[in-house]
Design an enzyme around this catalytic site. Sequence first.
Site, PDB file in Angstrom:
ATOM      1  N   GLY A  58      -7.372  -4.922   6.926  1.00 54.23           N
ATOM      2  CA  GLY A  58      -6.788  -3.991   7.894  1.00 54.23           C
ATOM      3  C   GLY A  58      -7.559  -3.892   9.196  1.00 54.23           C
TER       4      GLY A  58
ATOM      5  CD  GLU B  84      -6.737  -0.321   1.161  1.00 53.46           C
ATOM      6  OE1 GLU B  84      -5.660  -0.137   0.579  1.00 53.46           O
ATOM      7  OE2 GLU B  84      -6.852  -1.064   2.159  1.00 53.46           O
TER       8      GLU B  84
ATOM      9  CG  HIS C 113      -6.700  -3.099  -2.820  1.00 59.53           C
ATOM     10  ND1 HIS C 113      -7.279  -2.343  -1.829  1.00 59.53           N
ATOM     11  CD2 HIS C 113      -6.093  -4.145  -2.201  1.00 59.53           C
ATOM     12  CE1 HIS C 113      -7.016  -2.919  -0.653  1.00 59.53           C
ATOM     13  NE2 HIS C 113      -6.296  -4.011  -0.858  1.00 59.53           N
TER      14      HIS C 113
ATOM     15  N   GLY D 210      -1.497  -7.410   3.382  1.00 65.37           N
ATOM     16  CA  GLY D 210      -1.186  -5.997   3.585  1.00 65.37           C
ATOM     17  C   GLY D 210      -0.277  -5.826   4.786  1.00 65.37           C
TER      18      GLY D 210
ATOM     19  CE  LYS E 271      -3.584  -2.769   2.041  1.00 69.21           C
ATOM     20  NZ  LYS E 271      -4.787  -2.859   2.852  1.00 69.21           N
TER      21      LYS E 271
HETATM   22  P1  PGA Z   1      -4.454  -6.537   5.299  1.00 64.51           P
HETATM   23  O1  PGA Z   1      -4.624  -6.005   3.793  1.00 64.51           O
HETATM   24  O2  PGA Z   1      -3.657  -7.816   5.214  1.00 64.51           O
HETATM   25  O3  PGA Z   1      -3.716  -5.448   6.017  1.00 64.51           O
HETATM   26  O4  PGA Z   1      -5.820  -6.773   5.842  1.00 64.51           O
HETATM   27  C1  PGA Z   1      -4.861  -6.882   2.741  1.00 64.51           C
HETATM   28  C2  PGA Z   1      -5.060  -6.106   1.466  1.00 64.51           C
HETATM   29  O5  PGA Z   1      -5.706  -5.045   1.507  1.00 64.51           O
HETATM   30  O6  PGA Z   1      -4.579  -6.503   0.389  1.00 64.51           O
END
Ligand code: PGA
Length: 256
Positions: free
Chosen positions: A177, A101, A99, A238, A12
């Site tokens: 997350g 996000e 993704h 992530g 990220k």
């Molecule tokens: P995370 O993120 O492992 O921090 O939950 C995964 C991702 O968004 O690819």
Amino acid sequence: MSRRILIAGNWKMNKTSAEGAELVNGIRSALTDCCADKLPEVLVCPPFLDIATAVCAAKGSAVEVGAQNVHWASSGAYTGECSTAMLLDAGCTHVIVGHSERRQYFGETDATVNKRAKAAVDAGLVAVVCVGETLEERESGATTKVVGRQVREAFSGFSANDMSKVVVAYEPVWAIGTGKVATDEQAQEVHAFIRKTLGEMFGSECGDSVRILYGGSMKPGNAAGLLKQKDIDGGLIGGASLKADDFVAIIKAAMA
Ligand code: PGA
């Protein structure tokens, strides 16, 4: 049908170039004592600006480098974007597309995911295409409706041959997350559904061969259980990909 496990780190918006190189060095040195034919495929996806140093740090190791986004046009007035040629030139082999996000904060739609993924595959990059439902969608019983639509639209116009350059990542938005991981059974259920959908679109041989990663709070402590599931072929990680020890522990869980 044997599908090689893929353990992919999504950094990220984290790490400067120097920090990224240090992380790659940490991963590669921890993997030197691993038997090469037991290793899963290992990928890190840094921010654009860190790609060149990550590629340099990964050179001669099993670690591959991908980007977190790509534009569909070959060049032009698209401020803030990068083309497939730029990613290939920098040494990327993969690119994450769609993704949650990007969908949530940057207006990514099923239609733009489709264009980005097609451009990536046409250029010879592996497209890691993300799908997944929100908490509200899960709670209202709409998971398969939403994920089914995302899969069908992401790969609309693709051929079975195009799909050989595609990896799907199932990332329930409520698990990203948050520390709230999907249970092994919840994840397996959606993975099986995605595989069935791909089979309907491209034939069962293709459905059986496309790798489907799980993403959303995958950590050293829960990776083994998830990776044991029949239709889970790796992880998109992530938070736990930002520390070499945690990421390597997940890679080792995939080798157990
Ligand atoms: P995370 O993120 O492992 O921090 O939950 C995964 C991702 O968004 O690819």
